[in-house]
Design a protein around this motif. Structure first.
Motif, PDB file in Angstrom:
ATOM      1  N   UNK A 205       2.582   6.143 -28.616  1.00 44.72           N
ATOM      2  CA  UNK A 205       2.203   5.312 -27.704  1.00 44.72           C
ATOM      3  C   UNK A 205       1.752   4.366 -28.179  1.00 44.72           C
ATOM      4  N   UNK A 207       4.386   3.152 -30.033  1.00 46.10           N
ATOM      5  CA  UNK A 207       5.710   2.062 -30.790  1.00 46.10           C
ATOM      6  C   UNK A 207       6.080   1.637 -29.129  1.00 46.10           C
ATOM      7  N   UNK A 208       5.772   2.847 -27.862  1.00 43.39           N
ATOM      8  CA  UNK A 208       6.012   1.716 -27.007  1.00 43.39           C
ATOM      9  C   UNK A 208       5.360   0.674 -26.403  1.00 43.39           C
ATOM     10  N   UNK A 209       4.250   0.107 -27.042  1.00 47.41           N
ATOM     11  CA  UNK A 209       3.866  -1.207 -26.430  1.00 47.41           C
ATOM     12  C   UNK A 209       4.123  -2.398 -27.412  1.00 47.41           C
ATOM     13  N   UNK A 210       3.741  -3.248 -26.861  1.00 44.95           N
ATOM     14  CA  UNK A 210       4.789  -4.155 -27.788  1.00 44.95           C
ATOM     15  C   UNK A 210       3.659  -4.925 -29.468  1.00 44.95           C
TER      16      UNK A 210
ATOM     17  N   UNK B  20      -1.609  10.450 -22.855  1.00 47.63           N
ATOM     18  CA  UNK B  20      -0.979   8.271 -23.030  1.00 47.63           C
ATOM     19  C   UNK B  20       0.282   8.591 -22.159  1.00 47.63           C
ATOM     20  N   UNK B  29       3.919   0.916 -18.983  1.00 47.59           N
ATOM     21  CA  UNK B  29       4.223   0.631 -19.738  1.00 47.59           C
ATOM     22  C   UNK B  29       4.972   1.985 -19.987  1.00 47.59           C
ATOM     23  N   UNK B  32       9.366   2.061 -19.027  1.00 50.41           N
ATOM     24  CA  UNK B  32       9.895   2.008 -20.141  1.00 50.41           C
ATOM     25  C   UNK B  32      11.239   2.578 -20.301  1.00 50.41           C
ATOM     26  N   UNK B 120      10.161   6.532 -20.080  1.00 48.05           N
ATOM     27  CA  UNK B 120       8.290   6.523 -21.295  1.00 48.05           C
ATOM     28  C   UNK B 120       7.628   7.986 -20.498  1.00 48.05           C
ATOM     29  N   UNK B 325       9.484   9.198 -30.640  1.00 47.25           N
ATOM     30  CA  UNK B 325      10.357   7.873 -29.758  1.00 47.25           C
ATOM     31  C   UNK B 325      11.358   6.983 -31.290  1.00 47.25           C
ATOM     32  N   UNK B 328      12.389   1.881 -27.604  1.00 48.36           N
ATOM     33  CA  UNK B 328      11.943   1.634 -26.457  1.00 48.36           C
ATOM     34  C   UNK B 328      12.898   0.369 -25.031  1.00 48.36           C
ATOM     35  N   UNK B 331      14.673  -1.191 -28.129  1.00 45.73           N
ATOM     36  CA  UNK B 331      14.679  -1.193 -29.118  1.00 45.73           C
ATOM     37  C   UNK B 331      14.573  -0.440 -30.399  1.00 45.73           C
ATOM     38  N   UNK B 333      12.387   1.733 -32.833  1.00 48.82           N
ATOM     39  CA  UNK B 333      11.109   1.670 -32.666  1.00 48.82           C
ATOM     40  C   UNK B 333      10.592   2.746 -34.516  1.00 48.82           C
TER      41      UNK B 333
END
Lengths: 432, 432
Positions: A205, A207-210, B20, B29, B32, B120, B325, B328, B331, B333
């Motif tokens: 969660x 890592x999903x975000x910026x 989540x 998100x 994504x 996601x 994960x 994303x 990118x 991560x």
């Protein structure tokens, strides 16, 4: 009950039970009155006590032990048994009695945990079902109880579903709760057994975000400030700063899932206090077992998340219980070729206690008597579970079994609560 | 498929996956594009290889991953998620792609065993289901494959159901069969997966009768002379005499379930030969694991019955696989706070082989490329499993996966087939 329960449990059975049945129906011995006992010859290596778990699940599975057309067709197609046996199975209903240790009771080597009385035919086919359920659930509950002791009153969240078969995970959540865990991550266990479920977010969660703080703000917006923020995705110190920046000092909890948990918990506590988040709790997880939990006892940890070790019985994934024929038409019988000897004859058991309530010994004696002298602090261990095929009224709820175990553990001599390997907490004395 | 399969698998899910989801739906998100990878950071202590198992069960469970009214009501009542999330779940269908190692393939540390690509939201909720199934089934198959190697071509019967959760037992029977076991005792595994089932009688059957020979004669009358008579209830030598007296020298087999199996098998073989029963086979069982099986290699044993050790993964009841994960929106991560670092970015893998077919190394490289040079003996390891939510056509049958493993094991360097603890049979090389 739910759709996720099998309609029939009758094929959770080993092939040989039905071939024995076929032979016994043919030669007439199938109707002999028999007693089977389920017990453990020993505890897993170095354990001090075992916890009986699964009895409730077994009684429910027994009600669904029916050979419907689907099961009969499968058996006919694979030629497991002959037509006469299939006809007998079509009418199968267990009509006998079951006595046993209630769920949440302690057991020791040789404790008669379950006693099944009926004809050979009706009792022999229950071997695998009974053992599968009790061996699994008791293994998890026995490990879980040690962890609960080690946690010394702190919250325990069972989160091992991913490390166990998907249905075993549900049963494991139930067994861990029985043993004193506070909650489970497993949603099916929540539905099926009413166990409180818990969980917030994983590293995915974040890592999903910026960035981490964006993830925290999103979680707080959805779950409120009492949520638990996972702070170890990148850098824990920066993570805690970001958590309090996003949540304010009223944040419910942080979770740390990796690294040296003792050191990190202490640092986190200091940092949180410095930031004014004195009531923010610290949850730790990541490869915890009873020993790691105990090692954290002096650290500022508020709750433990436990996964792999609890669902796999912490080194003892099965309890090694067996289901043995001990009596035929009132005559004691026993295998006697080797070290795996069994004691013939139906048995009863009582546990002796000091006046203080501390257990002294497990007394296993012939059911037909003579009954050993019984002091005011001793108590009989078996209770009726099934009579003439029907579960008795007032079977304990899961909550009641949980309370039973809590009380039973208070009776264990203090050496018996040590985590180190050793002898059973009380000796089993066999009379007669 | 059968009634014993759950109607919905959607609650074999950890609470945090849905929280989540709720947060991600709220902040946008959730949509994504993500890649999750399922892999093992390491093999269980000292193991040389792992065996991928459970993929077939997972694909089937995925088709039943639906939030019907029953699941939605349960989630609403326990307030796990908000109404918007419940509405989203009501329409849940996985629409992404899954690639992975086929069942029966070997895996090594870091092998990208399963890759899930999708939003996601749709991918995060599959974590527990995927891990439960693959962690369990691969643990059993990995242990079972070692036992099959140790047995060196002799028949192997899986009979561990009683030592495992009742549903896990069915999956364990499937995994053991995949790994080369010949048959299972578990009747549900026979029905559900078409695995051959086997079994004859337990000590209870002998004890039920007035004497051993009466029991043998009854069994022979019901099951014919090719049956297996259990000869160790009282005295093995007398038991074998009685068996041949009752069956004649054409008896199919005897089984010995206790004692020093090597010594007893040799004595039994001599005795059977002396009695003219030269074709009567010897089956041994009782606490066998891969080491005990190997130790009996020089003895006149024709088949092994294996219980506890195979269904509990012989010391490694779970495979320790994780679901992470890794990408994303294109990118890479990765978590990076501790020793549990992960490698970001979607990966592909190939296995290099010598011209003789012996495996040399597992090469894991970025999926976007560059693709490493590939010799004529090297092969790509991932195959498409699901496309746009639908299982691909022509998924391998259990028999085909079994054959795949048989061939894969031939490619393992000989040191890698040793039972002793050591390094993985081939190193994993990470490129890019």
């Amino acid at each position: 009950m739910t759709a996720a329960q099998p309609e029939s449990t009758a094929l959770f059975t080993d092939h040989y039970e039905l071939t024995m049945l076929a032979s016994a129906l043919r030669d007439g011995t199938a109707q002999r009155r028999c007693v089977f006992e389920l017990f453990a010859r020993r505890l897993p290596d170095g354990r001090r006590y075992g916890v009986v778990a699964g009895t409730g699940r077994l009684l429910e599975a027994l009600e669904h032990f029916r050979f419907t057309d689907a099961e009969l067709t499968a058996l006919a197609e694979s030629r497991v048994v002959d037509d006469a046996t299939l006809r007998w199975l079509a009418d199968y209903r267990f009509t006998g009695d079951v006595d046993g240790y209630p769920e949440g009771e302690l057991y020791f080597p040789g404790s008669p945990i379950l006693t099944v009385t009926g004809t050979f035919a009706e009792a022999v086919v229950l071997e695998t079902l009974a053992l599968s359920i009790l061996n699994h659930d008791s293994a998890v509950a026995s490990a879980a109880a040690r962890m609960v002791s080690a946690a010394n009153g702190r919250r325990m969240i069972e989160m091992g579903s991913r490390r166990a078969h998907e249905e075993a995970a549900v049963a494991a959540a139930r067994a861990a709760y029985l043993a004193g865990f506070t909650a489970t991550s497993n949603l099916e266990a929540g539905r099926r057994y009413g166990i409180p479920t818990a969980g917030t977010t994983a590293h995915a969660f974040v890592l999903l975000h910026d960035d981490e703080e964006a993830a925290f703000r999103s979680q707080l917006a959805a779950l409120g400030p009492q949520t638990t923020l996972l702070v170890d995705t990148f850098d824990i110190t920066a993570g805690i700063d970001a958590a309090i920046r996003a949540a304010g000092p009223e944040l419910g909890a942080i979770r740390i899932d990796s690294g040296d948990l003792g050191v990190l918990a202490r640092q986190a506590r200091e940092q949180l206090d410095r930031l004014g988040a004195r009531n923010t709790k610290i949850v730790v997880s990541g490869d915890l077992d009873e020993f790691a939990i105990a090692a954290l006892r002096a650290e500022p940890v508020d709750a433990y998340g436990v996964g792999t070790s609890v669902v796999t019985g912490s080194g003892a994934p099965t309890s090694g219980m067996v289901y043995k024929l001990v009596e035929v038409e009132g005559r004691p019988v026993a295998k006697r070729s080797s070290h795996k000897e069994s004691r013939g004859g139906r048995k009863a058991a009582l546990r002796r206690h000091k006046p203080t309530g501390t257990a002294i010994e497990e007394v296993v004696y012939p059911h037909r008597g003579p009954e050993p002298e019984r002091g005011e602090h001793d108590r009989a261990l078996q209770v009726p579970l099934v009579r003439a095929g029907q579960p008795v009224a007032d079977l304990p709820t899961l909550e009641e079994s949980r309370e039973r175990l809590r009380r039973a553990l208070v009776s264990v001599p203090w050496e018996g609560l040590k985590l180190s390997h050793g002898e059973p907490a009380v000796p089993t004395v066999f009379l007669g």
